[in-house]
Scaffold this motif. Structure first.
Motif, mmCIF file in Angstrom:
data_model
loop_
_atom_site.group_PDB
_atom_site.id
_atom_site.type_symbol
_atom_site.label_atom_id
_atom_site.label_comp_id
_atom_site.label_asym_id
_atom_site.label_seq_id
_atom_site.Cartn_x
_atom_site.Cartn_y
_atom_site.Cartn_z
ATOM 1 N N SER A 482 37.763 37.770 37.994
ATOM 2 C CA SER A 482 38.009 36.362 38.289
ATOM 3 C C SER A 482 37.669 36.091 39.743
ATOM 4 O O SER A 482 37.808 36.990 40.590
ATOM 5 C CB SER A 482 39.480 36.017 38.016
ATOM 6 O OG SER A 482 39.781 34.682 38.365
ATOM 7 N N ASP A 484 39.321 34.538 41.890
ATOM 8 C CA ASP A 484 40.543 34.797 42.655
ATOM 9 C C ASP A 484 41.700 34.943 41.673
ATOM 10 O O ASP A 484 41.535 34.767 40.473
ATOM 11 C CB ASP A 484 40.817 33.683 43.671
ATOM 12 C CG ASP A 484 40.866 32.299 43.011
ATOM 13 O OD1 ASP A 484 41.050 32.230 41.771
ATOM 14 O OD2 ASP A 484 40.712 31.295 43.725
ATOM 15 N N GLN A 485 42.848 35.306 42.199
ATOM 16 C CA GLN A 485 44.045 35.385 41.351
ATOM 17 C C GLN A 485 44.733 34.029 41.381
ATOM 18 O O GLN A 485 45.074 33.508 42.444
ATOM 19 C CB GLN A 485 45.000 36.478 41.830
ATOM 20 C CG GLN A 485 46.192 36.679 40.891
ATOM 21 C CD GLN A 485 47.021 37.910 41.229
ATOM 22 O OE1 GLN A 485 46.687 38.659 42.136
ATOM 23 N NE2 GLN A 485 48.098 38.124 40.489
ATOM 24 N N ASN A 486 44.923 33.456 40.197
ATOM 25 C CA ASN A 486 45.506 32.123 40.097
ATOM 26 C C ASN A 486 46.395 32.062 38.867
ATOM 27 O O ASN A 486 46.656 33.090 38.214
ATOM 28 C CB ASN A 486 44.393 31.075 40.038
ATOM 29 C CG ASN A 486 43.354 31.417 38.971
ATOM 30 O OD1 ASN A 486 43.706 31.733 37.840
ATOM 31 N ND2 ASN A 486 42.070 31.362 39.340
ATOM 32 N N THR A 489 44.719 33.540 35.708
ATOM 33 C CA THR A 489 44.682 35.001 35.648
ATOM 34 C C THR A 489 46.083 35.576 35.476
ATOM 35 O O THR A 489 46.262 36.600 34.805
ATOM 36 C CB THR A 489 44.035 35.589 36.911
ATOM 37 O OG1 THR A 489 44.746 35.131 38.074
ATOM 38 C CG2 THR A 489 42.583 35.198 37.010
ATOM 39 N N ASP A 490 47.084 34.937 36.065
ATOM 40 C CA ASP A 490 48.459 35.416 35.894
ATOM 41 C C ASP A 490 48.869 35.381 34.427
ATOM 42 O O ASP A 490 49.564 36.283 33.942
ATOM 43 C CB ASP A 490 49.421 34.577 36.737
ATOM 44 C CG ASP A 490 49.302 34.861 38.222
ATOM 45 O OD1 ASP A 490 48.701 35.896 38.591
ATOM 46 O OD2 ASP A 490 49.807 34.055 39.037
ATOM 47 N N ILE A 493 47.142 38.270 32.731
ATOM 48 C CA ILE A 493 47.839 39.512 33.074
ATOM 49 C C ILE A 493 49.121 39.644 32.256
ATOM 50 O O ILE A 493 49.416 40.710 31.688
ATOM 51 C CB ILE A 493 48.155 39.539 34.584
ATOM 52 C CG1 ILE A 493 46.870 39.693 35.397
ATOM 53 C CG2 ILE A 493 49.130 40.677 34.910
ATOM 54 C CD1 ILE A 493 47.045 39.416 36.880
ATOM 55 N N LEU A 508 42.584 44.336 38.069
ATOM 56 C CA LEU A 508 42.192 42.978 38.432
ATOM 57 C C LEU A 508 41.096 43.065 39.486
ATOM 58 O O LEU A 508 41.261 43.713 40.521
ATOM 59 C CB LEU A 508 43.388 42.200 38.981
ATOM 60 C CG LEU A 508 43.072 40.794 39.503
ATOM 61 C CD1 LEU A 508 42.609 39.874 38.365
ATOM 62 C CD2 LEU A 508 44.299 40.191 40.199
ATOM 63 N N THR A 510 38.769 40.665 41.774
ATOM 64 C CA THR A 510 38.404 39.360 42.334
ATOM 65 C C THR A 510 37.337 39.580 43.403
ATOM 66 O O THR A 510 37.001 40.723 43.752
ATOM 67 C CB THR A 510 39.627 38.667 42.966
ATOM 68 O OG1 THR A 510 40.050 39.432 44.111
ATOM 69 C CG2 THR A 510 40.779 38.565 41.975
#
Length: 559
Positions: A482, A484-486, A489-490, A493, A508, A510
Motif C-alpha cells: 500500500s 501508506d498505512q491508513n 490497510t488497517d 490487517i 506490510l 509501504t
C-alpha cells in the motif's frame, strides 16, 4: 546461604574426602550421560500431537482445572498447546480444558485479588493456597495464555485477567526506564504470605459494615481463617481472598446486575489495596534478566495485537529499548543481566531465543522493519555461537564460553519454555517472514534431535509441540502492499489476523517501509507498491493473484 554451605563442604572434604570424590564422580557420570541427550536421528511419531492431547486429558482435573493434583502449577505452555490445537482441529475438549483451568486459577487464591498478578503455584488442588512469590515469567506466559484464550472464546474474564496482569507488571515490576524486574519475594517480616493474608477482624475494621459483610461472603473470609497451615494443619485466623464462582454468578445469587456487583467489589478491593500498601512489602528482586524480559516483550506485543491495544505494544517497546541500550554489545552479543545500571554475564541460549521471540512479536505488532532486522541479527549470532551443526538443536552455552564438563542442550518445557522450543518457533517464523528457508529446516532439525525424549513423554514438551503442530498445519504468508498505512490497510490487517491460522506471516510494505523490507525480506521485492492497496496471499511462498479489497481477501482466505 553460601556462607553456611561452604564451611560444611570444607568440613566434609577434610573429614571424608573419599565420600566427596565418590559423589563428584557420580555427578560427573550423570552429567556425561546428559550430554548424550539431543542427538537423536529419528523423527516424531505421526500421532505425537494426538498423544500429547490425550496425555494431558488423562492428567486433567475435570473439577478444578489444571493437570494433576497438588502442588498445581499454571503450566501455560500446556494451555497454549491446547488452545492452538483447538484452533487447528476444532477439538472442543481441548478448549474446555483451557477454559476451566483459566477460570479456576482466576477465581482461586493463586491470583492476588487485591493487588493483581499471579503467585508462583498452588500447594493444594483447588488453587487456594499459593507459594506467594510472584515471578515475571509467570506473568508473561499467563498473559499470553489468557490473551490467546480470549481470542478463541471471547470470554470477558480472560481479557480482564490479561489486562490486570499487565497492570500488576506495570505497577510493581517495571523499572523507571521501562524494563521488567524479576520477581517479588514470598516473605515479608520473616513470614511467607504475611503481606497478602487478612483476618476477618481487620477487614471489618477497614470497611463499613455492609461492605465488610459483602466482601467476606463473596471472597470466602472466615473468622477462624479459610486455609490450614501447611506444617500444623490448623487454621490460623488468616484468610486468602478467593471466589467460589464468578462475579456474574454471585450477582445472580444476589439479584444484582453483574456490572453493579463488580463495580462495588472493585471499590472495596481498591480500599483494601490502599490499606495493604501500608504493610511491609515483600522484597523486590530488581535484577533485569534478558531472557525473562524477552518473554514479557513477546507477551505484551502479542496481547497488544489480540486486544488491538497500542498501549501494550508501547510497554513492550519500552522494555526492548532498555535491553537494546544496555544489554546488547556492539557486536550484537547479549548480556544476560542488568543490575544497578551494570550489564554483565554473557548471554545464554534462553536470552537469545526469548529476546528474538519478543522482537518478532514487536515486528508483527508494528510492522517496523527494524524489528525484523534485529531479529535476524540476533538469530545469526545465536546460530554462530550456539547451534549444534552436527546433531541439530542449540547448546545452552555459547561456543566461546567456558566449557567445564561439556555443553548441554535443553528441550524440557518446565516453568518456562526451553530455549530449543522457542528457537523452533523463531526459526519457522523467520523463515516465513524473510523467505530464507534454512531457518525452518533448523527448526525441523530440533524435533529430530530431541525426538527420543519427546516421543517418550510428550506432555513434558508441550511448548515444543505447540510449535510443531503449527508448523505441520496450513499456514500462509500475506504481503500487504500500500502507498501508506491508513484505515483501509488497517482493516485488511485486522481481517488477515482474524481469518488466518496460527503461524501465518503477515508483512506490510509501504513506500516508506519498502527499502528496508526488501533488504531483510528479499522475496517481497516481487510485490510492488502501487497507488492502492494490494494483498498477496501465499502458501509456502506460492502466491495467488493479488486482491484489492477486504471483501475479496475474505473470499480468498475462506476458499
Amino acid at each position: 546461604g553460601m556462607l553456611d554451605f561452604v564451611p560444611k563442604i570444607e568440613s566434609v572434604w577434610k573429614n571424608e574426602p573419599a565420600r566427596v570424590k565418590e559423589s563428584a564422580e557420580k555427578i560427573k557420570s550423570g552429567f556425561s550421560q546428559s550430554l548424550a541427550l539431543g542427538k537423536s536421528t529419528g523423527s516424531l511419531s505421526d500421532d505425537i500431537i494426538s498423544k500429547t492431547k490425550e496425555s494431558l486429558a488423562r492428567r486433567f482435573d475435570s473439577s478444578e482445572g489444571g493437570f494433576g493434583t497438588a502442588p498445581k502449577f499454571p503450566s501455560p505452555h500446556n494451555l497454549l498447546f491446547l488452545t492452538h490445537h483447538h484452533s487447528i482441529t476444532g477439538d472442543e475438549d481441548a478448549m474446555n480444558m483451557v477454559s476451566l483451568t483459566l477460570e479456576k486459577m482466576r477465581l482461586g487464591g493463586i491470583w492476588d485479588h487485591v493487588g493483581k498478578g499471579f503467585h508462583r503455584y498452588a500447594t493444594d488442588q483447588h488453587w487456594l493456597l499459593p507459594h506467594f512469590e510472584k515471578m515475571l515469567y509467570d506473568q508473561a506466559m499467563l498473559l499470553l495464555a489468557y490473551a490467546e484464550a480470549w481470542k478463541t472464546t471471547g470470554n470477558p474474564l480472560f481479557r480482564e485477567t490479561a489486562m490486570d496482569i499487565v497492570q500488576y507488571a506495570d505497577e510493581c515490576l517495571t523499572s523507571p526506564d521501562g524494563a521488567f524486574f524479576s520477581a517479588e519475594d514470598a516473605d515479608s517480616e520473616g513470614e511467607e504470605g504475611k503481606f497478602y493474608v487478612w483476618s476477618k477482624a481487620e477487614i471489618e475494621e477497614i470497611l463499613p459494615p455492609g461492605d465488610a459483610s459483602l466482601f467476606c461472603e463473596v471472597y470466602q473470609i472466615e473468622k477462624e481463617g479459610n486455609f490450614k497451615d501447611e506444617a500444623t494443619r490448623q487454621k490460623t485466623g488468616a484468610n486468602i481472598p478467593h471466589l467460589e464462582s464468578s462475579v456474574r454468578k454471585e450477582a445472580e445469587n444476589r439479584d444484582l446486575a453483574p456490572g453493579e456487583l463488580k463495580q462495588k467489589l472493585d471499590e472495596i478491593l481498591t480500599v483494601l489495596h490502599d490499606h495493604r500498601q501500608q504493610r511491609e512489602r515483600p522484597q523486590l528482586d530488581d535484577k533485569i534478566l534478558t531472557d525473562w524480559n524477552g518473554l514479557m516483550i513477546a507477551a505484551l506485543a502479542r496481547a497488544g495485537v489480540i486486544f488491538e491495544d497500542p498501549a501494550l505494544v508501547q510497554l513492550a517497546e519500552n522494555a526492548w529499548g532498555v535491553l537494546l541500550r544496555e544489554c546488547l554489545r556492539p557486536g550484537g552479543e547479549l548480556f544476560h543481566r542488568l543490575k544497578d545500571g551494570e550489564a554483565a554475564i554473557p548471554g545464554m541460549a534462553d536470552d537469545y531465543a526469548f529476546l528474538t521471540w519478543g522482537v518478532l512479536e514487536l515486528y508483527d505488532a508494528t510492522f517496523k522493519p527494524e524489528y525484523l532486522s534485529q531479529a535476524v541479527k540476533l538469530q545469526k549470532i545465536f546460530d554462530e555461537q550456539f547451534l549444534d551443526r552436527e546433531h541439530g538443536g542449540y547448546f545452552f552455552t555459547a561456543r566461546d564460553a567456558e566449557t567445564l564438563l561439556g555443553r548441554q542442550k535443553e528441550i524440557y518445557d518446565g516453568a518456562i519454555p526451553s530455549s530449543n522450543s522457542v528457537a523452533a518457533l523463531n526459526g519457522f517464523r523467520l523463515s516465513r517472514l524473510t523467505g530464507k528457508t534454512h531457518w525452518e529446516q533448523q527448526s525441523l532439525d530440533i524435533f529430530k534431535t530431541f525426538s527420543d525424549q519427546i516421543n517418550e513423554a510428550p506432555s513434558g514438551y508441550t511448548f515444543a509441540l505447540h510449535v510443531y503442530q503449527i508448523i505441520l498445519s496450513e499456514t500462509m504468508e500475506i504481503v500487504i502492499c500500500s502507498p501508506d498505512q491508513n484505515s483501509e490497510t488497517d482493516e485488511i490487517i485486522r481481517t488477515s489476523r482474524k481469518k488466518t491460522p496460527p503461524g501465518t506471516a503477515l508483512l506490510l510494505k509501504t513506500r516508506d517501509l519498502a527499502p528496508e523490507l526488501d533488504t531483510i525480506s528479499p522475496f517481497t521485492k516481487d510485490y510492488p507498491v502501487g497507488d492502492k492497496p494490494a494483498v498477496y496471499v501465499c502458501r509456502n511462498f506460492q502466491c495467488e493473484a493479488p486482491v484489492f479489497s477486504k471483501e475479496d481477501l475474505v473470499g480468498v482466505l475462506s476458499g
